[in-house]
Scaffold this motif. Structure first.
Motif, short mmCIF file in Angstrom:
data_model
loop_
_atom_site.label_atom_id
_atom_site.label_comp_id
_atom_site.label_asym_id
_atom_site.label_seq_id
_atom_site.Cartn_x
_atom_site.Cartn_y
_atom_site.Cartn_z
N LYS A 113 0.83 -1.21 0.00
CA LYS A 113 0.00 0.00 0.00
C LYS A 113 0.86 1.26 0.00
O LYS A 113 0.50 2.26 -0.61
CB LYS A 113 -0.95 0.00 1.20
N TYR A 127 -4.93 3.22 3.20
CA TYR A 127 -3.74 3.57 2.43
C TYR A 127 -3.01 4.71 3.13
O TYR A 127 -3.65 5.68 3.52
CB TYR A 127 -4.12 4.02 1.00
N SER A 155 0.86 4.17 -2.85
CA SER A 155 0.75 5.58 -2.49
C SER A 155 1.88 6.39 -3.12
O SER A 155 1.64 7.49 -3.67
CB SER A 155 0.77 5.69 -0.96
N LEU A 172 -9.15 7.05 0.45
CA LEU A 172 -7.94 6.23 0.54
C LEU A 172 -7.69 5.85 2.00
O LEU A 172 -7.31 4.73 2.32
CB LEU A 172 -6.73 6.99 0.00
#
Lengths: 323, 505
Positions: free
Chosen positions: B168, B436, B172, B431
């Motif tokens: 993750k 995230y 990002s 997100l």
């Protein structure tokens, strides 16, 4: 008439206006809002330095009723600035500090739909010559030695500049073509970064404006080899020109101010008067001399003709570059 | 010794009544400008530059340096109290400053930020005093391959930032890199990723737009959702006793981050390509990496406030160095200072330290005094800033929203950025709901525009041979360390999985 706060304030303002020389020189039109002073380059380079210098001269002598607000829009070799000014919603308060990307960017990116003849001429503040520099540690002291060195390295000779199709790359392309040089060209995002990487010997030579290289020259780090001016430069009397070497080539960067398309005649007259006065200040004349700029004063009609001539000139140079 | 005498003269110059009052005004104004989201030192210096023509050049530059310092301190204030980064340099301060404020420890966060800033500034001033000309040559030895290696190292320190969820984190980072590549490409000069052919994307995506969107609007939405509107941040009344306790706690729990930030920030700041924002983000990453309790970062760790705050002050002083010694501004603010110096007839560059010794040491002397004034004034205002937090969230939330919008507009005066910021805020909120991490994306949009051109310039230098990153004396070791750091968590993860499988079997 009863004296109110407002009328007092009005009287005070009128008094102040009467005292300022501004009121006498500008007839009619005055800026009503802060002026969007767009710069066709990022912070720190030659164009930015000049724009900020102009702004501080105007501030120092209190020449504008409203402030000039510098606005760096350097993206895409100035395309960002041209679009911003070209579509300005308030053309009377939008002016642009230009360099030669004013001519080259619309030629190279026709899809932007920019016609520079729609812009409003304001002032030609001077033209900035180009000089070929190497680092003192390279031991090279003449242009002939430089040519020999580049040839001996068979394509490994590295020069930095501000990008393909930019002013310095045009000069380098002409030089390479004339002398059969094979040079690896590294693009940077500004003339300041280019000079810094020559000082750090990350690259071997540059074609920089004197203003960008002057500090390193005075410290003994840079050696000027060749000037691309019409005549030898007063600050560098020992440096030969490309013309002396038998090639009819000179190249300057224009340092001009233009107004947004659709600017009213009154506003254009105001800015032309303003920049004439800035041009005549002791500070600007001193700057022209210390930074080796050449004066090239033109009125509005002469500027338009000059633009036309420069566009043709660059169309040819860029075609040669591409071919 | 000669340096010390000159420096002493410089400090005495800064203590003259006119200069001292300029310092006090400059620091206070800077503090409030820095605290306004979207307005940073660059705006403060630009707005007040005209005033400096009224006073002698020496006083003028002292005034500008004071504004610069004030703004650097001020950036932390809205990062902590409102969760909106006050300036791009203070984004990393929100990571732990905001959680501290939510726990009712805003004063601890602000005291930590002030003290760390002071130490960062002081350490940088000492480095500057002792090594300025020598460091200029260090800055010059960093060419494109070295800068790229450093950026790789910065990314490496952040792989650990998103907790343990490395995939993750990488998603990002990639998201941030894509956003960073919008706009014009330096190398070819061609426009890229101009989404929907909108002109606003030509200038790229401003880092501050993303940061205010993510941390201002996104954070506000998140808080509302988490609490269903019933947020009560417990804020103790500010007392002198409380301040003393906070100071003690700040020193105890923030000293490590302070030192990391002070030293690292300075060196990153000295490199003309980098500056205070990458410096503060990298320091946060390193402070977390070397911490024995990295899991506490992001949840209100004073070290996480101290590191970026020490770093941004230290880096700001550091970025003065390439400006003065090479004539190359390391940040937009120093670019304006450079413009100011030129009109006063001072030519920055290699000769400045030789030709204008009095000016240079006067300036450095004023750095010391400005820094001291800034910490005192900042500490004095902390109760006022904490008091703002006593407002109920129903009042605070709309205020955050309005300040975010104003901040997004103020930076570029373009409505395009305001809409973009709102979209980023919503995107960040979703997100976050799916766990995230967002900090890596923010880091990527800061470092991407530095990393990409330097990577391509390096490969042009070497005719496409990537070994250039390993064979150069400075770039080589940095690249190797960065690669080890990047692959370390992956290796550990694999080993842990294998061990777990073995146990299961």
């Amino acid at each position: 008439m009863p004296i109110t706060k407002r009328s007092l304030l009005g009287a005070a303002c009128a008094g102040l206006l009467a005292l300022t020389p501004m009121a006498a020189t500008a007839e009619g039109w005055e800026p009503r809002r802060p002026i969007d002073f767009v710069i066709m380059a990022g912070p720190g380079g030659g164009a930015d330095q000049i724009a900020r210098f102009i702004q501080s001269v105007a501030e120092k002598h209190d020449m504008t009723g409203r402030p000039l607000v510098p606005n760096n829009k350097g993206g895409g070799s100035g395309a960002e600035a041209l679009l911003h000014v070209g579509q300005a919603s308030d053309p009377d308060h939008t002016i642009l500090v230009t360099l030669n990307s004013f001519f080259t960017t619309p030629l190279r990116q026709e899809n932007l739909g920019i016609d520079i003849q729609e812009f409003t001429p304001v002032a030609m503040m001077g033209v900035d010559p180009f000089v070929l520099w190497v680092h003192a540690d390279s031991g090279i002291t003449t242009f002939e030695e430089y040519v020999e060195q580049v040839k001996s390295m068979g394509g490994e000779y590295v020069m930095g500049g501000t990008g393909q199709g930019q002013e310095d790359s045009i000069v380098i392309a002409f030089m390479s073509d004339a002398y059969g040089l094979d040079i690896t060209y590294i693009p940077y995002d500004g003339g300041g970064a280019v000079a810094k990487d020559l000082a750090g010997k990350q690259i071997m030579a540059t074609v920089n404006n004197p203003a960008e290289a002057k500090g390193f020259y005075e410290a003994g780090d840079f050696v000027p080899l060749l000037a691309f001016s019409d005549e030898r430069m007063p600050a560098y009397p020992d440096v030969p020109t490309m013309k002396e070497k038998g090639h009819d080539f000179s190249y300057y960067n224009q340092r001009a101010v233009v107004g947004a398309p659709g600017m009213s005649e009154e506003a254009a007259a105001y800015y032309q008067d303003l920049f004439t006065r800035i041009y005549e200040t002791e500070e600007w004349q001193g700057y022209l001399e210390s930074e080796s700029l050449s004066p090239l004063w033109m009125d509005a009609d002469e500027q338009r003709a000059y633009w036309q001539q420069q566009v043709e000139n660059h169309r040819r140079l860029l075609a040669a570059l591409a071919g | 010794m000669e340096i010390l005498a000159l420096l002493g003269d410089g400090m005495l110059l800064a203590l003259q009544p006119l200069n001292l009052s300029l310092i006090l005004i400059g620091v206070t104004v800077g503090l409030f400008i820095g605290a306004m989201p979207g307005l940073g030192s660059v705006n403060g210096v630009a707005i007040l530059l005209p005033i400096t023509f009224l006073v002698p050049p020496g006083s003028a530059i002292i005034f500008l340096a004071a504004i610069y310092y004030g703004a650097m301190y001020g950036g932390a204030i809205s990062s902590v109290t409102l969760g909106i980064p006050g300036a791009s340099t203070a984004v990393a301060t929100t990571f732990d400053g905001r959680p501290l404020a939510m726990q009712g420890k805003a004063s601890l966060a602000l005291v930590t930020a002030a003290l760390a800033s002071f130490i960062g500034g002081t350490v940088a001033n000492v480095f500057f005093t002792l090594f300025a000309p020598a460091l200029a040559s260090v800055a010059l030895s960093f060419g494109p391959p070295e800068i790229f290696a450093l950026m790789l190292l910065a990314f490496a320190t952040f792989v650990g930032l998103g907790g343990d969820d490395i995939p993750k984190t990488i998603v990002s980072i990639c998201l941030g890199l894509v956003l960073a590549s919008v706009g014009f490409d330096t190398i070819s000069g061609e426009p890229r990723l101009i989404l929907f052919e909108m002109q606003g994307f030509l200038q790229g995506i401003g880092f501050l737009v993303l940061a205010i969107g993510v941390y201002g609007i996104g954070e506000m939405l998140w808080t509302i959702e988490q609490s269903r509107g019933e947020v009560t941040t417990t804020t103790p009344r500010m007392t002198a006793r409380g301040m003393v306790d906070d100071t003690k706690e700040a020193v105890r729990r923030g000293w490590k981050g302070t030192w990391i930030g002070s030293v690292l920030g300075f060196f990153v700041g000295v490199l003309p390509a980098a500056g205070a924002t990458p410096g503060s983000l990298m320091s946060y990453g390193v402070a977390k990496m070397v911490s024995r309790t990295p899991e506490k970062f992001g949840k209100g760790n004073p070290d996480g406030v101290a590191a970026p705050e020490a770093a941004n002050n230290s880096a700001s002083t550091g970025s003065m160095l390439p400006m003065l010694t090479l004539g190359i501004p390391g940040s937009p603010t120093t670019a304006i200072l450079l413009g100011g110096m030129v009109i006063w007839g001072l030519v920055p560059g290699p000769r400045l330290f030789v030709d204008e010794t009095e000016f240079v040491w006067g300036l450095i002397g004023s750095f010391y005094i400005s820094n001291l004034a800034a910490v005192i004034i900042n500490l004095a205002f902390i109760p006022l800033f904490v008091w703002m937090l006593r407002m109920p969230f129903t009042i605070l939330a709309p205020m955050i929203f309005v300040l975010s919008i104003a901040g997004g507009y103020a930076a570029t005066r373009d409505m395009h950025d305001v809409w973009l910021m709102v979209i980023f805020g919503l995107g960040a909120f979703f997100l976050r709901r799916f766990d995230y991490p967002l900090a890596p994306a923010v880091l990527a949009i800061v470092l991407g525009p530095i990393a990409e051109p330097t990577l391509r310039q390096s490969l042009l230098l070497s005719s496409g041979d990537p070994s250039i990153f390993f064979t150069r004396p400075i770039a080589g070791p940095i690249t190797v360390i960065a690669l080890i750091l990047i692959f370390l968590p992956a290796i550990q993860l694999l080993r842990r999985r294998r061990a777990a499988r073995r146990r299961a079997a």
